[in-house]
Scaffold this motif. Structure first.
Motif, PDB file in Angstrom:
ATOM      1  N   PHE A 100       0.835  -1.208   0.000  1.00 20.85           N
ATOM      2  CA  PHE A 100       0.000   0.000   0.000  1.00 20.85           C
ATOM      3  C   PHE A 100       0.867   1.255   0.000  1.00 20.85           C
ATOM      4  O   PHE A 100       1.998   1.254   0.499  1.00 20.85           O
ATOM      5  CB  PHE A 100      -0.900   0.015   1.239  1.00 20.85           C
ATOM      6  N   GLU A 101       0.330   2.309  -0.545  1.00 25.14           N
ATOM      7  CA  GLU A 101       1.013   3.610  -0.524  1.00 25.14           C
ATOM      8  C   GLU A 101       0.556   4.433   0.677  1.00 25.14           C
ATOM      9  O   GLU A 101      -0.516   4.210   1.227  1.00 25.14           O
ATOM     10  CB  GLU A 101       0.723   4.380  -1.819  1.00 25.14           C
ATOM     11  N   HIS A 102       1.403   5.366   1.065  1.00 28.82           N
ATOM     12  CA  HIS A 102       1.092   6.324   2.138  1.00 28.82           C
ATOM     13  C   HIS A 102       0.734   5.596   3.444  1.00 28.82           C
ATOM     14  O   HIS A 102      -0.292   5.857   4.066  1.00 28.82           O
ATOM     15  CB  HIS A 102      -0.058   7.251   1.725  1.00 28.82           C
ATOM     16  N   VAL A 103       1.603   4.677   3.829  1.00 29.30           N
ATOM     17  CA  VAL A 103       1.382   3.936   5.072  1.00 29.30           C
ATOM     18  C   VAL A 103       2.367   4.425   6.125  1.00 29.30           C
ATOM     19  O   VAL A 103       3.374   5.061   5.827  1.00 29.30           O
ATOM     20  CB  VAL A 103       1.546   2.411   4.855  1.00 29.30           C
ATOM     21  N   HIS A 104       2.049   4.126   7.377  1.00 28.45           N
ATOM     22  CA  HIS A 104       2.931   4.470   8.488  1.00 28.45           C
ATOM     23  C   HIS A 104       3.830   3.272   8.794  1.00 28.45           C
ATOM     24  O   HIS A 104       3.351   2.149   8.924  1.00 28.45           O
ATOM     25  CB  HIS A 104       2.114   4.826   9.723  1.00 28.45           C
ATOM     26  N   ARG A 105       5.126   3.532   8.893  1.00 33.22           N
ATOM     27  CA  ARG A 105       6.072   2.462   9.228  1.00 33.22           C
ATOM     28  C   ARG A 105       6.733   2.791  10.560  1.00 33.22           C
ATOM     29  O   ARG A 105       7.148   3.927  10.811  1.00 33.22           O
ATOM     30  CB  ARG A 105       7.108   2.287   8.130  1.00 33.22           C
ATOM     31  N   VAL A 106       6.837   1.772  11.377  1.00 36.24           N
ATOM     32  CA  VAL A 106       7.359   1.963  12.723  1.00 36.24           C
ATOM     33  C   VAL A 106       8.755   2.549  12.690  1.00 36.24           C
ATOM     34  O   VAL A 106       9.090   3.452  13.478  1.00 36.24           O
ATOM     35  CB  VAL A 106       7.350   0.625  13.498  1.00 36.24           C
ATOM     36  N   ARG A 107       9.579   2.078  11.777  1.00 31.67           N
ATOM     37  CA  ARG A 107      10.970   2.550  11.726  1.00 31.67           C
ATOM     38  C   ARG A 107      11.071   4.029  11.370  1.00 31.67           C
ATOM     39  O   ARG A 107      12.102   4.664  11.648  1.00 31.67           O
ATOM     40  CB  ARG A 107      11.762   1.713  10.720  1.00 31.67           C
ATOM     41  N   ASP A 108      10.025   4.581  10.757  1.00 32.98           N
ATOM     42  CA  ASP A 108      10.014   6.011  10.456  1.00 32.98           C
ATOM     43  C   ASP A 108       9.480   6.844  11.618  1.00 32.98           C
ATOM     44  O   ASP A 108       9.656   8.071  11.632  1.00 32.98           O
ATOM     45  CB  ASP A 108       9.142   6.282   9.225  1.00 32.98           C
ATOM     46  N   LEU A 109       8.837   6.189  12.566  1.00 32.61           N
ATOM     47  CA  LEU A 109       8.207   6.910  13.672  1.00 32.61           C
ATOM     48  C   LEU A 109       9.011   6.828  14.963  1.00 32.61           C
ATOM     49  O   LEU A 109       8.859   7.684  15.832  1.00 32.61           O
ATOM     50  CB  LEU A 109       6.798   6.346  13.917  1.00 32.61           C
ATOM     51  N   LEU A 110       9.847   5.781  15.086  1.00 33.07           N
ATOM     52  CA  LEU A 110      10.637   5.605  16.308  1.00 33.07           C
ATOM     53  C   LEU A 110      12.058   5.181  15.960  1.00 33.07           C
ATOM     54  O   LEU A 110      12.268   4.423  15.013  1.00 33.07           O
ATOM     55  CB  LEU A 110      10.012   4.529  17.206  1.00 33.07           C
ATOM     56  N   PRO A 111      13.039   5.614  16.749  1.00 34.41           N
ATOM     57  CA  PRO A 111      14.434   5.225  16.510  1.00 34.41           C
ATOM     58  C   PRO A 111      14.748   3.877  17.174  1.00 34.41           C
ATOM     59  O   PRO A 111      15.565   3.783  18.088  1.00 34.41           O
ATOM     60  CB  PRO A 111      15.223   6.364  17.169  1.00 34.41           C
ATOM     61  N   ILE A 112      14.099   2.830  16.700  1.00 33.48           N
ATOM     62  CA  ILE A 112      14.305   1.521  17.288  1.00 33.48           C
ATOM     63  C   ILE A 112      14.296   0.479  16.168  1.00 33.48           C
ATOM     64  O   ILE A 112      13.535   0.602  15.205  1.00 33.48           O
ATOM     65  CB  ILE A 112      13.208   1.200  18.335  1.00 33.48           C
ATOM     66  N   SER A 113      15.170  -0.493  16.286  1.00 31.47           N
ATOM     67  CA  SER A 113      15.227  -1.565  15.291  1.00 31.47           C
ATOM     68  C   SER A 113      14.001  -2.461  15.435  1.00 31.47           C
ATOM     69  O   SER A 113      13.744  -3.004  16.514  1.00 31.47           O
ATOM     70  CB  SER A 113      16.505  -2.391  15.483  1.00 31.47           C
TER      71      SER A 113
END
Length: 239
Positions: A124-137
């Motif tokens: 899907f386009e325009h989705v939220h990804r955890v790695r973009d929201l938090l500095p955690i692997s």
């Protein structure tokens, strides 16, 4: 030794095949896609609506958290180990080895299914990804997510618990399946059907031939005869 019940095995095989082809054959995976998309978008929206949920998803999809699933499986087996005799403990240990061997074989067979499917975060386009929201692997994407190998291992574990320890252990194992397969879906690294169609169909087709025939008992007996140890005769806790 387990007497094979061919009819029950074939019924489970048929269920697995029907489940898989109900997803594989329809254009765009038929009704399954609506289920997959609805589940993904529900959790994906939650990543930005709740900071606590975001951290929960990030932590439970960190590679280190996978050890928690192994710990829970180990603790369930340990609960039966503690009250067992020395011979029964040897049998439980060998059963665990056989379970790992079965998981490797079924996982390899599952990877040969002619399906290459990227995770919803890559679809899907325009989705939220955890790695973009938090500095955690954290794991929030997969280029080939079908079938889910992590979910397959959990389902195989549940099958072994039912076969060797009974319904109570099986119910506990099913709780482990749900708890530890859910984080991958919440992060968008797996679709719902990666586990509950892909992994489950492979397990329904392959696992009954191991656990509902004498095959698995013969493998355990072979290990029991060839592995070193004081108590080399397998116990009969599997009956």
């Amino acid at each position: 030794m387990t007497r094979p019940n061919t009819l029950h095995i074939l019924l489970l095989n048929a269920l697995g095949l029907v489940l898989f082809f109900s997803w594989y054959l329809p254009p765009d995976h038929g009704f399954w896609f609506a289920i997959d998309a609805g589940i993904f978008h529900y959790f994906n929206a939650g990543l930005v609506n709740s900071r606590a949920f975001l951290w929960l998803v990030a932590i439970t999809n960190n590679r280190a958290f996978d050890l928690c699933s192994l710990l829970c499986m180990g603790l369930l087996m340990l609960s039966y180990w503690q009250g067992a005799t020395a011979r029964e403990r040897r049998h439980i240990f060998i059963m665990g080895l056989t379970m790992l061997l079965t998981a490797v074989v079924l996982n390899q067979l599952g990877q040969r299914i002619p399906v290459e499917r990227p995770s919803p975060t890559l679809t899907f386009e325009h989705v939220h990804r955890v790695r973009d929201l938090l500095p955690i692997s954290t794991k929030d994407a997969s280029r080939d997510s079908f079938p889910g190998d992590h979910g397959m291992m959990l389902l195989i574990f549940a099958g072994f618990m039912l076969r060797y320890f009974g319904r109570r252990a099986f119910v506990t194992a099913l709780v482990i399946v749900v708890v530890f397969s859910l984080p991958r879906m919440m992060s968008g690294a797996h679709w719902f059907t990666d586990v509950f169609v892909g992994s489950l169909s492979v397990v329904l087709v392959g696992l009954p031939w191991c656990l509902m025939t004498s095959l698995n008992d013969k493998i355990i007996l072979w290990f029991d005869r060839h592995l070193p140890g004081k108590y080399k005769q397998a116990s009969n806790i599997s009956s």
